[in-house]
Write an enzyme that holds these catalytic residues in place. Structure first.
Site, mmCIF file in Angstrom:
data_model
loop_
_atom_site.group_PDB
_atom_site.id
_atom_site.type_symbol
_atom_site.label_atom_id
_atom_site.label_comp_id
_atom_site.label_asym_id
_atom_site.label_seq_id
_atom_site.Cartn_x
_atom_site.Cartn_y
_atom_site.Cartn_z
ATOM 1 N N GLY A 20 62.505 27.462 -34.470
ATOM 2 C CA GLY A 20 63.113 27.322 -35.791
ATOM 3 C C GLY A 20 62.577 28.363 -36.759
ATOM 4 N N GLN A 194 58.409 34.519 -17.254
ATOM 5 C CA GLN A 194 59.254 35.197 -16.264
ATOM 6 C C GLN A 194 60.253 34.212 -15.655
ATOM 7 O OE1 GLN A 194 57.029 37.517 -13.378
ATOM 8 N NE2 GLN A 194 55.410 37.923 -14.853
ATOM 9 N N CYS A 388 62.511 9.278 -54.155
ATOM 10 C CA CYS A 388 63.453 8.296 -53.630
ATOM 11 C C CYS A 388 62.825 6.896 -53.567
ATOM 12 C CB CYS A 388 63.980 8.752 -52.273
ATOM 13 S SG CYS A 388 65.555 7.969 -51.881
ATOM 14 N N GLU A 412 66.553 -4.481 -50.641
ATOM 15 C CA GLU A 412 66.282 -4.009 -49.281
ATOM 16 C C GLU A 412 65.162 -4.858 -48.664
ATOM 17 O OE1 GLU A 412 65.325 0.173 -49.085
ATOM 18 O OE2 GLU A 412 65.059 0.155 -46.908
ATOM 19 N N HIS A 517 66.014 13.742 -53.507
ATOM 20 C CA HIS A 517 64.891 14.384 -52.809
ATOM 21 C C HIS A 517 64.764 15.841 -53.264
ATOM 22 C CE1 HIS A 517 64.026 11.235 -49.823
ATOM 23 N NE2 HIS A 517 65.313 10.963 -49.922
ATOM 24 N N GLU A 519 62.487 17.839 -52.775
ATOM 25 C CA GLU A 519 61.818 18.678 -51.762
ATOM 26 C C GLU A 519 62.791 19.518 -50.945
ATOM 27 O OE1 GLU A 519 61.911 15.332 -51.780
ATOM 28 O OE2 GLU A 519 62.032 14.464 -49.767
HETATM 29 N N1 GLN Z 1 65.142 2.816 -48.669
HETATM 30 C C1 GLN Z 1 65.629 3.303 -49.899
HETATM 31 C C2 GLN Z 1 67.141 3.323 -49.948
HETATM 32 O O1 GLN Z 1 67.788 3.277 -48.964
HETATM 33 C C3 GLN Z 1 65.074 4.692 -50.186
HETATM 34 C C4 GLN Z 1 65.560 5.722 -49.215
HETATM 35 C C5 GLN Z 1 64.724 6.983 -49.255
HETATM 36 O O2 GLN Z 1 63.595 6.975 -49.689
HETATM 37 N N2 GLN Z 1 65.268 8.078 -48.741
HETATM 38 O O3 GLN Z 1 67.720 3.378 -51.011
#
Ligand code: GLN
Length: 545
Positions: A20, A194, A388, A412, A517, A519
């Protein structure tokens, strides 16, 4: 205008040797020669995308602009070349078969029998060409997952072979191989490579280049052996010893004129020779002395083949980019939040860090430990960035501690929570009921309007931004007013849906949480403002101590 050129990057001997990074670096050096490049990853999985593969199994799920849940290599492509990735750049066996079967059902093969060969390679070729065209690339660098000799790579190799036959002057093959250095022998061994070349030959493909990965640089003697045995021209065996920073690889390649040789093989002329930005960058990070301690607090399942570093690669890289930008080296520590559930006294250790990050995650395990950690950093003024899940859990912590909403939670983890601070919209609830998990989250880039005068807005130096998402749950706006009155501000909102995208605390040196995110959009040459901001705030706090 010349034809589109294709460079296939395949692996030999073993996986995880840096294919990569090689493909990404090839992209970077060819851009340095003035060409418009795109990178494509072909994964051998029958999965349609990486969204349904556990990160501890396969590494991070990287999210592209259009919401593709892709292999982590796409993150490297983007970090090295700056080109935003989309679903075009990610091809899997599953997608290829799905399309062939869809067409068969629609009678699009006009009554012919549909066969694995040539219909599957033809579909692979169609997808590769489409990706190059839609990205307006002059050169497409196409990486195949896995290694030559694996059964599942065969149809992809067949596709590449056909492309070479049809476009002799436009296709080049790079074999990224590994040269072991057994301790008792004390020298690098070329034989496995090789054999890898022979295996490639058996698929009808001649390697044009070998990238020789290994602990040390390949010496001339072994370079000659490899070139001779493997039918290679002078200057096409590229040494790629381990380096401290992956961002030195483009320079390592350039120093051996890999870019020049690739262009020659593809019958192209260099338009410029500009890797100055990489040179300056490399020099800067080499000179850094001062370091900073950053902890990542998360929930971790038993790791399979992949390490934590693979599961959170974009987060780690974003931290590095931010730290380097502020002139420090980051020292990362991983903290398993479950230890705080078992031994709450250990929370005190968080005071020894300059900054804390809670990355994304799913499910119930370890979250109470994360919530305790967030409370600690909030109350002790430790700079915090929540990504997130890290934003969602920060909201829950605030509701529980500051608003005294006992039992506040995300649905959740607790569907019956009396205070569902993080909830789920009707469409997502339906997906969950019907077990529709593939590509059904809120995925990809969404707009976000920033609150004027907020810390976040000052960091971004913009009023509106766009960032990438991957989540099913979201902040419950019913609580917005009460939270804001208590100093928990929503400073970023999606204009179409009014969803809360960024939270920020008043009266804290740096406490920011994002539903997206960030990042995924941080790059070494263009670090992300929220990570730069975190490090800057941590430096300020260091001074005060
Ligand atoms: N579990 C959480 C959701 O689904 C956060 C997801 C995450 O951190 N990518 O909303």
């Amino acid at each position: 205008m010349t034809n589109t050129k294709y460079i296939f990057v395949v692996g030999g001997v073993m996986s995880s040797v840096g294919k990569g990074v090689t493909a990404s670096s090839i992209g970077a050096i060819l851009q340095g020669r003035g060409y418009k490049v795109t990178n494509i990853k072909c994964d051998m999985y029958v999965n349609i995308d990486a969204g349904t593969i556990r990160p501890t199994e396969h590494g991070e799920v990287f999210i592209g602009e259009d919401g593709i849940e892709a292999d982590q290599d796409l993150g490297n492509y983007e970090r090295f070349t700056g080109n935003p990735m989309s679903s075009l750049n990610y091809i899997t066996t599953g997608q290829v078969y799905q399309e062939v079967i869809r067409r068969e059902r629609n009678l699009e093969y006009g009554g012919e029998d549909v066969e694995v060969v040539p219909d599957v390679p033809n579909e692979i070729i169609r997808r590769i060409k489409m990706a190059a065209k839609k990205n307006e690339a002059e050169i497409a660098v196409v990486e195949f997952g896995g290694t030559v000799g694996e059964y599942q790579v065969l149809l992809f190799l067949e596709a590449a072979r056909i492309m070479k036959v049809k476009h002799q002057r436009d296709v080049a093959f790079v074999l990224v191989s590994y040269l072991p250095l057994p301790k008792h022998v004390g020298e690098m061994k070329t034989k496995p490579t090789q054999y890898a070349v022979r295996t490639l030959n058996a698929a009808g493909i001649m390697a044009d280049f070998i990238v020789a990965r290994g602990e040390r640089a390949l010496d001339n003697r072994r370079r000659d052996i490899l070139a001779n045995v493997c039918n290679l021209l002078d200057g096409t065996v590229i040494a790629a010893p381990d380096v401290d920073s992956i961002y030195d690889v483009p320079l390592q390649f350039h120093a051996q004129n890999f870019d020049g040789r690739l262009l020659r093989t593809l019958h192209l002329r260099a338009r410029k020779n500009d890797l100055q930005a990489w040179k300056t960058f490399s020099k800067k990070i080499r000179g850094l002395k001062k370091s900073m301690k950053i902890a990542i607090v998360g929930k971790y399942f038993g790791t399979g083949d992949f390490t934590l570093a693979d599961s959170y690669i974009s987060v780690i890289e974003a931290i590095k980019h931010g730290a380097w930008d502020r002139g420090v080296k980051p020292e990362l520590t991983w903290i398993d939040s479950e230890t705080y559930e078992q031994t709450p006294n250990r929370l005190q250790e968080l005071s020894t860090f300059d900054a804390i990050i809670v990355p994304g995650g799913f499910g119930t395990r370890g979250i109470e430990g994360i919530i305790s950690a967030i409370r600690f950093v909030r109350e002790h003024n430790i700079p915090y960035l929540g990504l997130c899940y890290g934003m969602q859990l920060a909201s829950i912590e605030f509701a529980r501690t500051v608003l005294h909403l006992a039992g506040a939670n995300t649905v959740e983890c607790d569907p019956q929570s009396p205070y569902p601070i993080i909830h789920v919209n009707p469409q997502q609830a339906k997906n969950i009921r019907e077990n529709r998990y593939g590509a059904t989250m809120r995925l990809g880039a969404y707009r976000c309007v920033l609150k004027k005068g907020s810390q976040t807005q000052k960091l971004y130096k913009a009023d509106e931004i766009s960032e990438r998402h991957r989540h099913r749950y979201e902040f419950n706006n019913e609580y917005r007013e009460r939270m804001e009155q208590a100093g928990f501000e929503i400073v970023g909102v999606n204009p179409e849906t009014n969803l809360a995208e960024i939270i920020e605390l008043k009266n804290h040196p740096y406490f920011i949480g994002t539903q997206f995110h960030p990042e995924f959009k941080s790059r070494p040459l263009r670090p992300h403002p929220l990570f730069v901001g975190l490090v800057a705030a941590a430096l300020e706090q260091q001074k005060k101590r």
